[in-house]
Design an enzyme around this catalytic site. Sequence first.
Site, short mmCIF file in Angstrom:
data_model
loop_
_atom_site.label_atom_id
_atom_site.label_comp_id
_atom_site.label_asym_id
_atom_site.label_seq_id
_atom_site.Cartn_x
_atom_site.Cartn_y
_atom_site.Cartn_z
N HIS A 157 -24.27 -26.33 7.73
CA HIS A 157 -23.63 -24.92 8.10
C HIS A 157 -22.13 -24.90 7.47
CE1 HIS A 157 -26.32 -23.86 11.65
NE2 HIS A 157 -26.58 -25.32 11.38
N HIS A 177 -29.83 -28.39 5.04
CA HIS A 177 -29.32 -27.94 6.43
C HIS A 177 -27.87 -28.00 6.40
CE1 HIS A 177 -30.43 -27.20 10.64
NE2 HIS A 177 -29.36 -27.20 10.63
N GLY A 193 -28.17 -21.80 17.24
CA GLY A 193 -27.47 -21.37 18.54
C GLY A 193 -28.13 -22.05 19.63
N GLU A 251 -34.81 -29.22 19.33
CA GLU A 251 -33.29 -30.09 19.13
C GLU A 251 -32.82 -30.12 20.57
OE1 GLU A 251 -30.08 -27.64 17.35
OE2 GLU A 251 -29.02 -29.78 17.19
O1 LIG Z 1 -27.33 -28.11 15.20
C1 LIG Z 1 -27.11 -26.96 15.45
N1 LIG Z 1 -27.96 -26.21 16.43
C2 LIG Z 1 -28.05 -25.11 16.59
N2 LIG Z 1 -26.65 -24.28 16.07
C3 LIG Z 1 -26.11 -24.61 15.54
C4 LIG Z 1 -26.11 -26.09 14.81
N3 LIG Z 1 -25.03 -26.43 14.24
C5 LIG Z 1 -24.30 -25.00 14.01
N4 LIG Z 1 -24.97 -24.33 14.77
C6 LIG Z 1 -24.60 -22.69 14.96
O2 LIG Z 1 -24.90 -22.05 13.74
C7 LIG Z 1 -23.90 -21.15 13.71
C8 LIG Z 1 -23.94 -20.45 12.22
O3 LIG Z 1 -23.58 -21.39 11.25
C9 LIG Z 1 -22.67 -21.95 14.04
O4 LIG Z 1 -21.40 -21.01 14.44
C10 LIG Z 1 -23.06 -22.63 15.14
O5 LIG Z 1 -22.87 -21.92 16.44
ZN LIG Z 2 -28.19 -26.65 12.24
#
Ligand SMILES: O=c1[nH]cnc2c1ncn2[C@@H]1O[C@H](CO)[C@@H](O)[C@H]1O
Ligand SMILES: [Zn+2]
Length: 344
Positions: free
Chosen positions: A21, A19, A177, A207
């Site tokens: 990003h 996990h 998101g 979360e």
């Molecule tokens: O921890 C998280 N929870 C929810 N969304 C997230 C988290 N980290 C990143 N993103 C979202 O996922 C998109 C694509 O990579 C990012 O642009 C961010 O808006």
């Molecule tokens: Zn994430």
Amino acid sequence: MPEKKLMELIRRLPKVDLHVHLDGSVRPGTAIELAKQQRIELPEKEIDKLLPHMQIAGECNNLEEYLEKFQLIGPLLQTPESLELSAYETVKQAYDQNCLYMEVRFGPQLHRQLGLSLDQSINAAITGLKKGEAAFGVKANVIVCCLRHHSTSLNCEVVEAAASFLGKGLVGIDLAGDEAGYPAKLFEDVFALAASKRLPVTIHAGEAAGPVNIKDAIEKLGAVRIGHGVRLREDPDLLAAIAAEKIPLEMCPVSNIQTKAAASWEDYPLRDYFDRGLSVTVNTDNLTVSNTTITREYAILADRFGFSVEELVQLVRNGIEAAFLGEEDKQALKRKLETFVLPT
Ligand SMILES: O=c1[nH]cnc2c1ncn2[C@@H]1O[C@H](CO)[C@@H](O)[C@H]1O
Ligand SMILES: [Zn+2]
């Protein structure tokens, strides 16, 4: 064990990261370089000054605030070259921490401001990961994210595009998101389509909202893994069911504290979930935004929660087991993990 020695031991431990990003993991120096090449104005030109714009430093009250740190990087990742380079460097960063395997996620609809097609953006990310794989020997695949604030039709486009890359460097689909603003049940049509394409599904849930989102992610959206799942303990029956079904949780300790998924380290349930036999996996979420590495995540578990080296190895094993990979690949990773010799 002294902290430095522990960090080095954990750095040497073979690990996986399921996990992480892409857009949250671009090195600040690379962001400056990309801005220069593309003639994009940044608020600061030096790494130290730019960092606070890309990273959680002081207070962060919730996921919404955390997600604001992604605004700076978005405009810099609108070309195949920039996506490819960031993907490549994410593999390099994993290699530096002795990571054997990673699944790197990104939202392809977020990278189309200059006219890229979904196929072009997915292809660029896969190309970067595969170049990284060849250069560093770290196996890497893509997961694409649907976004909670996007329409059903935008998200269905992502599913369709993902399906054409399944097994060619893409291994799954996610929903990311603003969880608090957009509950899981809004996305039934999108994930019914994903199911019809046989795309493995993982969903960010539990979360920034309660356990009902975790339940819906599994029962209504077909998730076979859960991103974070921190708030699972609020529903003991669901916790028991997830333990029985061995549904893996992709937990990201540093990020989970920053987004206040748990109020503090004292209140963080990872150790409790592990002891209760849940399939807990350890991941980074965002290398730059969270200012973390996979080594740091494991070191925190050893330091704050008393995980022994054997228990850390079990967490890595859980990650291998949960990976969106075939049996043969998992066995190969497990063999590499077993070559790690515990210090006496
Ligand atoms: O921890 C998280 N929870 C929810 N969304 C997230 C988290 N980290 C990143 N993103 C979202 O996922 C998109 C694509 O990579 C990012 O642009 C961010 O808006
Ligand atoms: Zn994430």
